[in-house]
Write a protein that holds these residues in place. Structure first.
Motif, PDB file in Angstrom:
ATOM      1  N   MET A 260      74.555  98.722  60.363  1.00 20.20           N
ATOM      2  CA  MET A 260      75.702  98.000  60.893  1.00 20.20           C
ATOM      3  C   MET A 260      75.484  97.569  62.342  1.00 20.20           C
ATOM      4  O   MET A 260      75.682  96.394  62.696  1.00 20.20           O
ATOM      5  CB  MET A 260      76.947  98.891  60.803  1.00 20.20           C
ATOM      6  CG  MET A 260      78.234  98.151  61.084  1.00 20.20           C
ATOM      7  SD  MET A 260      78.572  96.927  59.783  1.00 20.20           S
ATOM      8  CE  MET A 260      80.151  96.297  60.329  1.00 20.20           C
TER       9      MET A 260
ATOM     10  N   ARG B 265      72.972  94.658  63.172  1.00 21.20           N
ATOM     11  CA  ARG B 265      73.364  93.275  62.871  1.00 21.20           C
ATOM     12  C   ARG B 265      74.689  92.867  63.516  1.00 21.20           C
ATOM     13  O   ARG B 265      74.936  91.689  63.729  1.00 21.20           O
ATOM     14  CB  ARG B 265      73.465  93.076  61.359  1.00 21.20           C
ATOM     15  CG  ARG B 265      72.142  93.237  60.636  1.00 21.20           C
ATOM     16  CD  ARG B 265      72.296  92.954  59.138  1.00 21.20           C
ATOM     17  NE  ARG B 265      72.808  91.611  58.889  1.00 21.20           N
ATOM     18  CZ  ARG B 265      72.054  90.524  58.792  1.00 21.20           C
ATOM     19  NH1 ARG B 265      70.747  90.621  58.943  1.00 21.20           N
ATOM     20  NH2 ARG B 265      72.599  89.348  58.558  1.00 21.20           N
ATOM     21  N   PHE B 266      75.565  93.860  63.795  1.00 23.05           N
ATOM     22  CA  PHE B 266      76.903  93.517  64.281  1.00 23.05           C
ATOM     23  C   PHE B 266      77.244  94.338  65.512  1.00 23.05           C
ATOM     24  O   PHE B 266      76.628  95.367  65.783  1.00 23.05           O
ATOM     25  CB  PHE B 266      77.950  93.756  63.184  1.00 23.05           C
ATOM     26  CG  PHE B 266      77.714  92.969  61.922  1.00 23.05           C
ATOM     27  CD1 PHE B 266      78.031  91.627  61.851  1.00 23.05           C
ATOM     28  CD2 PHE B 266      77.169  93.586  60.801  1.00 23.05           C
ATOM     29  CE1 PHE B 266      77.809  90.901  60.683  1.00 23.05           C
ATOM     30  CE2 PHE B 266      76.936  92.877  59.636  1.00 23.05           C
ATOM     31  CZ  PHE B 266      77.258  91.521  59.577  1.00 23.05           C
ATOM     32  N   SER B 267      78.306  93.935  66.221  1.00 20.62           N
ATOM     33  CA  SER B 267      78.751  94.643  67.419  1.00 20.62           C
ATOM     34  C   SER B 267      79.629  95.829  67.035  1.00 20.62           C
ATOM     35  O   SER B 267      80.074  95.961  65.887  1.00 20.62           O
ATOM     36  CB  SER B 267      79.552  93.701  68.317  1.00 20.62           C
ATOM     37  OG  SER B 267      80.777  93.348  67.691  1.00 20.62           O
TER      38      SER B 267
ATOM     39  N   VAL C  50      82.951  94.594  65.631  1.00 15.15           N
ATOM     40  CA  VAL C  50      82.918  94.246  64.201  1.00 15.15           C
ATOM     41  C   VAL C  50      82.919  95.511  63.356  1.00 15.15           C
ATOM     42  O   VAL C  50      83.541  95.573  62.293  1.00 15.15           O
ATOM     43  CB  VAL C  50      81.684  93.378  63.884  1.00 15.15           C
ATOM     44  CG1 VAL C  50      81.550  93.157  62.383  1.00 15.15           C
ATOM     45  CG2 VAL C  50      81.780  92.042  64.605  1.00 15.15           C
ATOM     46  N   ARG C  51      82.237  96.554  63.833  1.00 20.80           N
ATOM     47  CA  ARG C  51      82.229  97.838  63.130  1.00 20.80           C
ATOM     48  C   ARG C  51      83.649  98.371  62.991  1.00 20.80           C
ATOM     49  O   ARG C  51      84.040  98.872  61.930  1.00 20.80           O
ATOM     50  CB  ARG C  51      81.369  98.838  63.895  1.00 20.80           C
ATOM     51  CG  ARG C  51      81.311 100.229  63.270  1.00 20.80           C
ATOM     52  CD  ARG C  51      80.676 101.216  64.237  1.00 20.80           C
ATOM     53  NE  ARG C  51      80.580 102.538  63.647  1.00 20.80           N
ATOM     54  CZ  ARG C  51      81.579 103.405  63.599  1.00 20.80           C
ATOM     55  NH1 ARG C  51      82.764 103.084  64.084  1.00 20.80           N
ATOM     56  NH2 ARG C  51      81.395 104.602  63.043  1.00 20.80           N
TER      57      ARG C  51
ATOM     58  N   ALA D 250      85.388  96.458  60.313  1.00 22.53           N
ATOM     59  CA  ALA D 250      84.875  96.815  58.986  1.00 22.53           C
ATOM     60  C   ALA D 250      85.540  98.086  58.484  1.00 22.53           C
ATOM     61  O   ALA D 250      85.863  98.208  57.295  1.00 22.53           O
ATOM     62  CB  ALA D 250      83.358  96.997  59.043  1.00 22.53           C
TER      63      ALA D 250
ATOM     64  N   PHE E 170      77.086  95.153  55.842  1.00 18.99           N
ATOM     65  CA  PHE E 170      78.541  95.243  55.849  1.00 18.99           C
ATOM     66  C   PHE E 170      79.049  96.010  54.628  1.00 18.99           C
ATOM     67  O   PHE E 170      79.832  96.952  54.760  1.00 18.99           O
ATOM     68  CB  PHE E 170      79.163  93.844  55.890  1.00 18.99           C
ATOM     69  CG  PHE E 170      80.651  93.857  56.063  1.00 18.99           C
ATOM     70  CD1 PHE E 170      81.204  93.894  57.333  1.00 18.99           C
ATOM     71  CD2 PHE E 170      81.501  93.844  54.960  1.00 18.99           C
ATOM     72  CE1 PHE E 170      82.588  93.908  57.502  1.00 18.99           C
ATOM     73  CE2 PHE E 170      82.873  93.875  55.122  1.00 18.99           C
ATOM     74  CZ  PHE E 170      83.417  93.898  56.404  1.00 18.99           C
TER      75      PHE E 170
ATOM     76  N   GLN F 148      75.263 101.154  71.656  1.00 13.61           N
ATOM     77  CA  GLN F 148      74.672  99.822  71.477  1.00 13.61           C
ATOM     78  C   GLN F 148      74.180  99.251  72.804  1.00 13.61           C
ATOM     79  O   GLN F 148      73.068  98.716  72.890  1.00 13.61           O
ATOM     80  CB  GLN F 148      75.692  98.883  70.841  1.00 13.61           C
ATOM     81  CG  GLN F 148      75.112  97.524  70.480  1.00 13.61           C
ATOM     82  CD  GLN F 148      76.156  96.625  69.847  1.00 13.61           C
ATOM     83  OE1 GLN F 148      77.285  96.543  70.337  1.00 13.61           O
ATOM     84  NE2 GLN F 148      75.800  95.953  68.769  1.00 13.61           N
TER      85      GLN F 148
END
Length: 550
Positions: free
Chosen positions: A54, A57-59, A62-63, A66, A120, A263
């Motif tokens: 996760m 690919r995503f920030s 976004v997590r 999700a 995702f 991150q």
């Protein structure tokens, strides 16, 4: 009942180091603990992969969104589960749910091997898997043991879960390069499938006096909403659901704060290395180490504290400890920029989350599962599953909305989110007190707790000066009519003072030992106190007097 330790197996005698055990319970506890070990090992492996997929690919934002999507999926899934549960029950239901998720994991492994992007959907699936399958295990355990038996043995079964989580997290950290993500998913699938062999034998091996006696049905389960509707109609279940929403709202907010720091740190380190370090590998490695320390601390709490907390404070007291720890942690984090913290902010949030998660995985998890011991079977399966899945993730849904508003409308940073968590933790403390009262009433309705009684009088002890003595307390000295209860013995002098150094009492063997003093002493009156799981007591006394051999 007063445990006769001569009737315990070697493993059961080992378990008495942690909790009270009745003869015959060791086999079932071992299999339930092994089941929990394999299940949490499997989950921790795929959980580490979930984060790596996760966040690569995503920030972190976004997590958070999700996680909210999961609640919407569960709103549809919980009624479907209810329909399945009306056709399958107990062991068959547990196996069916486990098989469903094992097949799902194989499908994700095949998709990843084929090069498909699964980040995702895998994140969503692992989050559902982690709550749904674990809920089935503990619903099955609550349906297997009676109220007193569950309060005694759940802390030991949770030890198996903590060990599995510890080994799984460490395996994910060490083996991700050698086995690849697909290989780890296959290992997790095999371990999950093995749990299906344990459910039936574990239940059948529980002795009669420790088996559950809850009613099959209570409040009718609504067909449309299933367990969700059942929770909304039952005040006790609704209180637990609100606690779970608050708990997970706070926890997921903390996960968002931590993920953001992780991150940013990984991006900075990968850039500083000139491409020598992979961002995804750095994130996976951090979460492997993080989960290892969380589970190690969880294991220590479970091993040394949980049973003792239950013995001295009961379920009601155990409910309050976690939110107090959380309030202190987020209070320190929120105030760190003001008071000039002694540790870097990234390290501080890591420590706060280790404390929060480890307390959650040990004491709070054990206590949440114990709350379902005095309810009917519908509540244990459908009510518990709804709470542990939909209402658990509903907290995520609320958190995602708060994250969106906080970031995009209010311009909040980590400190503001931490202050919000502090306020929520205070509300959580109040709710825990209310649930504790309701649990006590449920327990009273489930089992009319009878205080232990003194039985066969304890014979007086006559000792000779300078000579060793042994003085056992008979198994018939105390009795307790409550099913699944086990008495714990302590000994003091009649005036409440501790025993003199020359007299020792071993509660496990129920035996007084020592060497008679040479000097002349007045007769002593010793009181033996037998306490049940709820702290109710019975007392019996005997006299210790000196005799001189002629």
């Amino acid at each position: 009942m007063l445990t006769d330790h001569t009737g315990l197996s070697p493993f059961e005698r080992f378990l008495t180091l942690f909790t009270r055990v009745r003869p015959g319970e060791g086999r079932s506890v071992m299999m339930f603990a092994l089941h929990a070990f394999l299940l949490l090992y499997s989950y921790q492996v795929v959980k580490a992969l979930r984060e790596a997929f996760m966040l690569t690919r995503f920030s972190a934002e976004v997590r958070a969104y999700a996680v909210a999507f999961i609640a919407l999926v569960l709103m549809l899934l919980v009624p479907v589960y209810g329909a399945v549960r009306r056709r399958l029950d107990g062991e068959r239901l547990l196996r069916a749910v486990t098989l469903f998720f094992a097949l799902n994991m194989l499908a994700f492994a095949a998709a990843a091997w084929s090069g498909w992007s699964i980040a995702f959907m895998f994140f969503v699936w692992v989050s559902i898997f982690g709550v749904m399958v674990v809920a089935q295990l503990w619903a099955f355990a609550a349906d297997t043991y009676n109220l007193k038996g569950g309060q005694r043995l759940f802390p030991v079964i949770m030890l198996g879960a903590n060990l599995g989580a510890l080994v799984g997290a460490k395996s994910a950290q060490l083996a991700v390069a050698a086995l690849t993500p697909v290989g780890l998913m296959l290992v997790a699938t095999v371990l999950l499938a093995l749990t299906m062999l344990l459910a039936g034998p574990a239940r059948r091996s529980v002795p009669d006096g420790s088996r559950a006696i809850a009613a099959d049905h209570g409040t009718p389960v609504p067909r449309l909403l299933g367990g969700i509707g059942l929770v909304l109609r039952d005040r006790y279940l609704l209180l637990i659901a609100l606690l779970v929403v608050l708990l997970n709202w706070i926890n997921t907010t903390g996960e968002f704060i931590l993920a953001d720091f992780v991150q940013r740190d990984a991006v900075a380190r990968a850039a500083a290395s000139g491409g020598a370090l992979d961002q995804g590998a750095l994130i996976a490695s951090f979460y492997g180490r993080f989960q290892f320390w969380v589970t190690l601390v969880s294991l220590a709490i479970q091993l040394f504290l949980v049973a003792r907390i239950y013995r001295h404070l009961g379920v009601r007291g155990a409910l309050v400890i976690h939110p107090v720890v959380v309030a202190i942690g987020y209070g320190l984090f929120a105030l760190a920029p003001v008071i000039g913290g002694f540790v870097p902010i990234f390290t501080l949030i890591s420590l706060v989350k280790i404390a929060e998660n480890s307390m959650d995985y040990s004491l709070m998890n054990t206590t949440r599962h114990a709350l379902f011991l005095p309810v009917d079977r519908d509540a244990k399966y459908e009510g518990k599953t709804a709470i542990d899945t939909f209402f658990w993730r509903f907290g995520d849904l609320i958190q995602a909305g708060v994250v969106f508003v906080g970031l995009n409308w209010l311009g909040w940073g980590a400190g503001q989110f931490a202050l919000l968590s502090l306020a929520l933790a205070v509300a959580w403390i109040w709710l825990a007190v209310a649930i504790g009262r309701a649990f006590a009433q449920k327990a009273k309705d489930n089992v009319m707790n009878v205080a232990p009684e003194a039985g066969q009088p304890i014979a007086d002890l006559h000792y000779e000066p300078g000579r060793p003595f042994r003085h056992p307390v008979s198994i018939e000295a105390f009795r307790d009519a409550d099913p699944g209860d086990v008495l714990h013995l302590t000994a003091v002098l009649a005036d409440g003072r501790p025993l003199p150094q020359w007299v020792r009492f071993d509660a496990r063997t129920r035996e007084f030992t020592g060497i008679g003093p040479d000097r002349h002493l007045e007769d002593l009156t010793i009181v033996v106190v037998a306490s049940d799981v709820d702290g109710m007591e019975a007392r019996s006394c005997f006299v210790v007097r000196r005799v001189v051999a002629h």
